[in-house]
Design a protein around this motif. Structure first.
Motif, short mmCIF file in Angstrom:
data_model
loop_
_atom_site.label_atom_id
_atom_site.label_comp_id
_atom_site.label_asym_id
_atom_site.label_seq_id
_atom_site.Cartn_x
_atom_site.Cartn_y
_atom_site.Cartn_z
N ILE A 1 0.84 -1.20 0.00
CA ILE A 1 0.00 0.00 0.00
C ILE A 1 0.87 1.25 0.00
N LEU A 2 1.85 1.30 0.88
CA LEU A 2 2.71 2.48 0.96
C LEU A 2 3.52 2.69 -0.31
N ASN A 3 4.01 1.62 -0.90
CA ASN A 3 4.73 1.76 -2.17
C ASN A 3 3.79 2.21 -3.29
N PHE A 4 2.56 1.72 -3.28
CA PHE A 4 1.62 2.13 -4.32
C PHE A 4 1.28 3.62 -4.20
N ILE A 5 0.99 4.10 -3.00
CA ILE A 5 0.56 5.50 -2.89
C ILE A 5 1.70 6.49 -3.00
N THR A 6 2.94 6.02 -2.88
CA THR A 6 4.08 6.93 -3.04
C THR A 6 4.85 6.71 -4.33
N ASN A 7 4.55 5.65 -5.05
CA ASN A 7 5.31 5.28 -6.24
C ASN A 7 4.35 4.72 -7.30
N VAL A 8 3.33 5.48 -7.59
CA VAL A 8 2.22 5.02 -8.43
C VAL A 8 2.68 4.56 -9.82
N ASP A 9 3.48 5.36 -10.49
CA ASP A 9 3.84 5.05 -11.87
C ASP A 9 4.59 3.72 -11.99
N GLU A 10 5.58 3.50 -11.14
CA GLU A 10 6.34 2.26 -11.21
C GLU A 10 5.47 1.06 -10.82
N VAL B 1 -8.88 4.63 -14.80
CA VAL B 1 -8.24 5.93 -14.56
C VAL B 1 -6.98 5.70 -13.72
N ARG B 2 -5.85 6.21 -14.21
CA ARG B 2 -4.61 6.09 -13.45
C ARG B 2 -4.67 6.98 -12.22
N MET B 3 -4.21 6.45 -11.10
CA MET B 3 -4.12 7.27 -9.91
C MET B 3 -3.00 8.29 -10.12
N PRO B 4 -3.29 9.57 -9.88
CA PRO B 4 -2.22 10.56 -10.03
C PRO B 4 -1.25 10.47 -8.86
N ASN B 5 -0.03 10.89 -9.12
CA ASN B 5 0.96 10.95 -8.05
C ASN B 5 0.57 12.12 -7.15
N GLN B 6 0.25 11.82 -5.90
CA GLN B 6 -0.17 12.86 -4.95
C GLN B 6 1.00 13.51 -4.22
N ASN B 7 2.21 13.07 -4.52
CA ASN B 7 3.42 13.62 -3.90
C ASN B 7 3.35 13.59 -2.37
N LEU B 8 2.91 12.46 -1.84
CA LEU B 8 2.85 12.30 -0.39
C LEU B 8 4.24 12.09 0.18
N SER B 9 4.51 12.70 1.31
CA SER B 9 5.75 12.41 2.02
C SER B 9 5.61 11.02 2.65
N ASP B 10 6.70 10.45 3.10
CA ASP B 10 6.64 9.16 3.78
C ASP B 10 5.74 9.24 5.00
N GLU B 11 5.83 10.34 5.74
CA GLU B 11 5.01 10.51 6.93
C GLU B 11 3.53 10.60 6.57
N GLU B 12 3.20 11.36 5.55
CA GLU B 12 1.80 11.45 5.12
C GLU B 12 1.26 10.10 4.67
N ALA B 13 2.08 9.37 3.92
CA ALA B 13 1.67 8.05 3.45
C ALA B 13 1.42 7.11 4.63
N ARG B 14 2.30 7.14 5.60
CA ARG B 14 2.14 6.27 6.77
C ARG B 14 0.89 6.66 7.56
N ASN B 15 0.61 7.96 7.66
CA ASN B 15 -0.60 8.42 8.33
C ASN B 15 -1.86 7.97 7.59
N VAL B 16 -1.83 8.05 6.27
CA VAL B 16 -2.97 7.57 5.46
C VAL B 16 -3.17 6.07 5.69
N TYR B 17 -2.07 5.33 5.73
CA TYR B 17 -2.18 3.90 5.99
C TYR B 17 -2.84 3.64 7.35
#
Length: 156
Positions: A104-113, A130-146
């Motif tokens: 999940i964390l890799n997907f939301i921070t590294n969508v294209d790859e 529809v491709r998910m756009p890169n939201q440019n989440l920081s690691d901390e934001e991504a972890r909080n979303v998780y």
């Protein structure tokens, strides 16, 4: 007549050249990258990205989940419902039960790859179209979303 033969020859030449280009494969495209140990560099259980071993406690980190809700409201809610219903993207219900935290964390921070390499991500793209756009989440934001996803899935 000469112009007609010249045009026809050019068309046949272009057609012949275009057919060969689509059949050629480069060795790099046909074999996945390997690590020094000889194992494939891509792990479908964790996906493609920097998250390899995410420590998740059995109980919810409420401050992180609250911070994740704020990120969800701004960057995620327009495409993802908290139920299993698809909006633009898939619903989030039980997402933390279906996928490992690293994935999940890799997907939301590294969508294209992830969309390039991961079969599960590609299958979701086929469903959502529809491709998910890169939201440019920081690691901390991504972890909080998780953590907010975990709260949505009933972790207390």
């Amino acid at each position: 007549m000469k112009k007609m033969i010249l045009i026809l020859s050019a068309a046949v030449g272009l057609y012949a050249c275009s057919g060969n280009a689509s059949k050629q494969e480069t060795p790099a495209a046909s074999t996945p990258a390997k690590t020094e140990s000889g194992n494939p560099a891509y792990d479908p259980e964790r996906g493609a990205g920097k998250f390899k071993d995410v420590a998740v406690s059995a109980t919810l980190d409420k401050p992180m989940a609250e911070a994740g809700l704020k990120v969800y409201d701004v960057k995620c809610a327009s495409c993802h419902k908290l139920s299993d219903e698809k909006l633009v993207g898939p619903g989030w219900k039980d997402v933390t039960r279906r996928h490992k935290p690293e994935w999940i964390l890799n997907f939301i921070t590294n969508v294209d790859e992830m969309l390039e390499k991961d079969a599960k991500a590609q299958a979701m793209l086929e469903l959502c179209l529809v491709r998910m756009p890169n939201q440019n989440l920081s690691d901390e934001e991504a972890r909080n979303v998780y953590e907010y996803m975990r709260q949505n899935d009933g972790v207390k």
